[in-house]
Enzyme design. Structure first.
Site, short mmCIF file in Angstrom:
data_model
loop_
_atom_site.label_atom_id
_atom_site.label_comp_id
_atom_site.label_asym_id
_atom_site.label_seq_id
_atom_site.Cartn_x
_atom_site.Cartn_y
_atom_site.Cartn_z
N HIS A 63 0.83 -1.20 0.00
CA HIS A 63 0.00 0.00 0.00
C HIS A 63 0.86 1.26 0.00
O HIS A 63 1.88 1.32 0.69
CB HIS A 63 -0.96 -0.01 1.20
CG HIS A 63 -2.08 -0.97 0.99
ND1 HIS A 63 -1.92 -2.33 1.12
CD2 HIS A 63 -3.35 -0.76 0.62
CE1 HIS A 63 -3.07 -2.92 0.84
NE2 HIS A 63 -3.95 -1.98 0.53
N SER A 80 -6.18 3.52 -5.84
CA SER A 80 -5.60 4.32 -4.75
C SER A 80 -5.72 5.81 -5.03
O SER A 80 -6.04 6.60 -4.13
CB SER A 80 -4.13 3.96 -4.53
OG SER A 80 -4.01 2.70 -3.92
#
Length: 169
Positions: A63, A80
């Site tokens: 991430h 994202s």
């Protein structure tokens, strides 16, 4: 089930968990390529839950930082990027951006992985407050929290994906 069907399943669901198509590959094996949205979500989550700690850590580390350097360079996945924009992270003031950078660095220094939060529906002020609050946790609690947030992100991504499929039909 054919290799082509598996490839299609992985192509469709491989991005639900950030840069971790192995989750969809394992879910395919359990589902055989069929299942409703709830079954797919549950099976994807199960595959993460039964993964090794090393695999879970790699998933967390996949991430990006919130308002991080990858965002500045335009290197985020479409998911994202959209999630961070929905929380107004792309509209940070210079001071907020600097605060995000400082908190990202402190968090990674303390825990060894990036701060992960399901930011869709949140805002940059709440995210910064969560950063400060979660920096008080111990490593075990934050590891579990990061995985919990990743599951939330996955459920939200799956819901968005399924809603887009319905509008295309």
């Amino acid at each position: 089930m054919s290799a082509a069907e598996k490839a299609a399943f992985v192509a469709r669901y491989g991005g639900i968990y950030e840069h971790s198509s192995w989750v969809a590959e394992r879910a395919w094996e359990l589902l055989g390529g069929s299942g409703n949205a709830a079954e797919i979500a549950a099976t994807l989550a199960h595959c993460v839950d039964v993964a090794t700690d090393a695999e879970k850590r790699r998933l967390i580390c996949a991430h990006p930082d919130l308002a991080g350097r990858a965002a500045v360079r335009g290197e985020l996945t479409a998911e994202s990027s959209g999630e961070q924009a929905s929380a107004g992270i792309d509209q940070c003031t210079a001071e907020e951006f600097a605060r995000f950078q400082k908190l990202n660095d402190r968090y990674k220094e303390k825990f060894g992985f990036p701060f992960v939060m399901a930011v869709r529906g949140s805002n940059r002020h709440a995210i910064l407050a969560a950063f400060e609050e979660r920096l008080q946790n111990d490593a075990e609690a934050e590891f579990a929290r990061a995985l919990s947030e990743i599951h939330k992100i996955a459920r939200l991504r799956l819901a968005v994906q399924l809603a887009q499929k319905e509008t295309e039909a």
